[in-house]
Design a protein around this motif. Structure first.
Motif, PDB file in Angstrom:
ATOM      1  N   LEU A   1       3.174 -16.828 -35.361  1.00  0.00           N
ATOM      2  CA  LEU A   1       3.963 -15.969 -36.229  1.00  0.00           C
ATOM      3  C   LEU A   1       4.183 -16.597 -37.603  1.00  0.00           C
ATOM      4  CD1 LEU A   1       6.417 -14.658 -33.550  1.00  0.00           C
ATOM      5  CD2 LEU A   1       5.080 -13.211 -35.074  1.00  0.00           C
ATOM      6  N   LYS A   2       4.217 -15.737 -38.602  1.00  0.00           N
ATOM      7  CA  LYS A   2       4.395 -16.152 -39.980  1.00  0.00           C
ATOM      8  C   LYS A   2       5.635 -15.474 -40.561  1.00  0.00           C
ATOM      9  CE  LYS A   2      -0.629 -16.413 -40.526  1.00  0.00           C
ATOM     10  NZ  LYS A   2      -1.801 -15.979 -41.310  1.00  0.00           N
ATOM     11  N   PRO A   3       6.228 -16.040 -41.590  1.00  0.00           N
ATOM     12  CA  PRO A   3       7.397 -15.392 -42.206  1.00  0.00           C
ATOM     13  C   PRO A   3       7.123 -13.951 -42.623  1.00  0.00           C
ATOM     14  CG  PRO A   3       7.211 -17.639 -42.972  1.00  0.00           C
ATOM     15  CD  PRO A   3       5.974 -17.363 -42.159  1.00  0.00           C
ATOM     16  N   GLU A   4       5.920 -13.663 -43.034  1.00  0.00           N
ATOM     17  CA  GLU A   4       5.593 -12.294 -43.445  1.00  0.00           C
ATOM     18  C   GLU A   4       5.518 -11.318 -42.270  1.00  0.00           C
ATOM     19  OE1 GLU A   4       3.923 -15.096 -44.226  1.00  0.00           O
ATOM     20  OE2 GLU A   4       1.733 -14.752 -44.264  1.00  0.00           O
ATOM     21  N   ASP A   5       5.620 -11.813 -41.054  1.00  0.00           N
ATOM     22  CA  ASP A   5       5.712 -10.931 -39.891  1.00  0.00           C
ATOM     23  C   ASP A   5       7.137 -10.448 -39.649  1.00  0.00           C
ATOM     24  OD1 ASP A   5       3.387 -13.127 -38.272  1.00  0.00           O
ATOM     25  OD2 ASP A   5       2.947 -11.155 -39.145  1.00  0.00           O
ATOM     26  N   THR A   6       8.080 -10.971 -40.401  1.00  0.00           N
ATOM     27  CA  THR A   6       9.465 -10.556 -40.264  1.00  0.00           C
ATOM     28  C   THR A   6       9.602  -9.068 -40.568  1.00  0.00           C
ATOM     29  OG1 THR A   6      10.364 -12.725 -40.819  1.00  0.00           O
ATOM     30  CG2 THR A   6      11.799 -10.819 -41.196  1.00  0.00           C
ATOM     31  N   ALA A   7      10.151  -8.319 -39.606  1.00  0.00           N
ATOM     32  CA  ALA A   7      10.276  -6.874 -39.757  1.00  0.00           C
ATOM     33  C   ALA A   7      10.982  -6.295 -38.532  1.00  0.00           C
ATOM     34  CB  ALA A   7       8.897  -6.221 -39.888  1.00  0.00           C
ATOM     35  N   MET A   8      11.344  -5.041 -38.657  1.00  0.00           N
ATOM     36  CA  MET A   8      11.753  -4.269 -37.493  1.00  0.00           C
ATOM     37  C   MET A   8      10.483  -3.695 -36.889  1.00  0.00           C
ATOM     38  SD  MET A   8      14.453  -3.308 -35.776  1.00  0.00           S
ATOM     39  CE  MET A   8      15.897  -3.154 -36.849  1.00  0.00           C
TER      40      MET A   8
ATOM     41  N   PRO B   1      12.109  -5.129 -44.834  1.00  0.00           N
ATOM     42  CA  PRO B   1      13.069  -4.610 -45.819  1.00  0.00           C
ATOM     43  C   PRO B   1      12.394  -4.284 -47.141  1.00  0.00           C
ATOM     44  CG  PRO B   1      13.985  -6.494 -44.674  1.00  0.00           C
ATOM     45  CD  PRO B   1      12.543  -6.394 -44.252  1.00  0.00           C
ATOM     46  N   GLY B   2      12.652  -3.090 -47.635  1.00  0.00           N
ATOM     47  CA  GLY B   2      12.101  -2.677 -48.917  1.00  0.00           C
ATOM     48  C   GLY B   2      10.643  -2.272 -48.891  1.00  0.00           C
ATOM     49  N   LYS B   3      10.051  -2.235 -47.704  1.00  0.00           N
ATOM     50  CA  LYS B   3       8.632  -1.874 -47.609  1.00  0.00           C
ATOM     51  C   LYS B   3       8.465  -0.654 -46.720  1.00  0.00           C
ATOM     52  CE  LYS B   3       6.766  -6.499 -48.441  1.00  0.00           C
ATOM     53  NZ  LYS B   3       5.793  -7.534 -47.966  1.00  0.00           N
ATOM     54  N   VAL B   4       7.308  -0.031 -46.837  1.00  0.00           N
ATOM     55  CA  VAL B   4       7.019   1.119 -45.990  1.00  0.00           C
ATOM     56  C   VAL B   4       6.622   0.645 -44.602  1.00  0.00           C
ATOM     57  CG1 VAL B   4       6.325   2.533 -47.956  1.00  0.00           C
ATOM     58  CG2 VAL B   4       4.603   1.206 -46.714  1.00  0.00           C
ATOM     59  N   ARG B   5       6.781   1.539 -43.631  1.00  0.00           N
ATOM     60  CA  ARG B   5       6.381   1.194 -42.278  1.00  0.00           C
ATOM     61  C   ARG B   5       4.853   1.116 -42.203  1.00  0.00           C
ATOM     62  NH1 ARG B   5       9.582   4.117 -37.578  1.00  0.00           N
ATOM     63  NH2 ARG B   5       8.669   6.003 -38.495  1.00  0.00           N
ATOM     64  N   GLU B   6       4.375   0.097 -41.512  1.00  0.00           N
ATOM     65  CA  GLU B   6       2.943  -0.096 -41.419  1.00  0.00           C
ATOM     66  C   GLU B   6       2.519  -0.259 -39.965  1.00  0.00           C
ATOM     67  OE1 GLU B   6       1.747  -3.679 -43.420  1.00  0.00           O
ATOM     68  OE2 GLU B   6       2.937  -4.969 -42.100  1.00  0.00           O
TER      69      GLU B   6
END
Length: 125
Positions: free
Chosen positions: A85-92, A41-46
């Motif tokens: 897995l880490k919280p920063e891996d949270t994403a679509m 959320p709020g970030k570009v696709r990587e």
């Protein structure tokens, strides 16, 4: 008609594992480059990882050693095994496919891929 269908997203605790799947259909070409991307959320696709028809894989630095991309041509599917897995891996997470021979410097570029799935949500807490 090309179709990509992702599955496997879920909510897990930090340190856990998930395996994402992407099934593709409608391709007539035997040579494919397939990849996983993600967007928080709020970030570009990587880019996360990519693998070509010769099974050469490449990874984003943030996931090296934790994620593995796998391709099963017999099943017209590829996978993203995610460990530690880490919280920063949270994403679509999105799978993407492109046909033909792709230069290695293009494997992790979003602009390389014309075919995308709808996404599967991964949440790590």
């Amino acid at each position: 008609h090309v179709q990509l269908v992702e599955s496997g997203g879920d909510s897990v605790q930090a340190g856990g594992s998930l395996r994402l799947s992407c099934e593709y259909s409608g391709y007539r070409y035997s040579r494919l480059c397939v990849a996983w991307f993600r967007q928080a959320p709020g970030k570009v696709r990587e880019a996360v990882a990519a693998i070509d028809s010769d099974h050469s894989a490449t990874y984003a630095d943030s996931v090296k050693g934790r994620f593995t991309i796998l391709k099963d041509s017999a099943k017209d599917a590829f996978y993203l095994q995610m460990n530690d897995l880490k919280p920063e891996d949270t994403a679509m997470y999105y799978c993407a496919v492109e046909t033909g021979r792709i230069r290695p410097d293009g494997w992790l570029l979003e602009s390389t891929y014309r075919n995308w799935g709808q996404g599967t949500q991964v949440t790590v807490s």
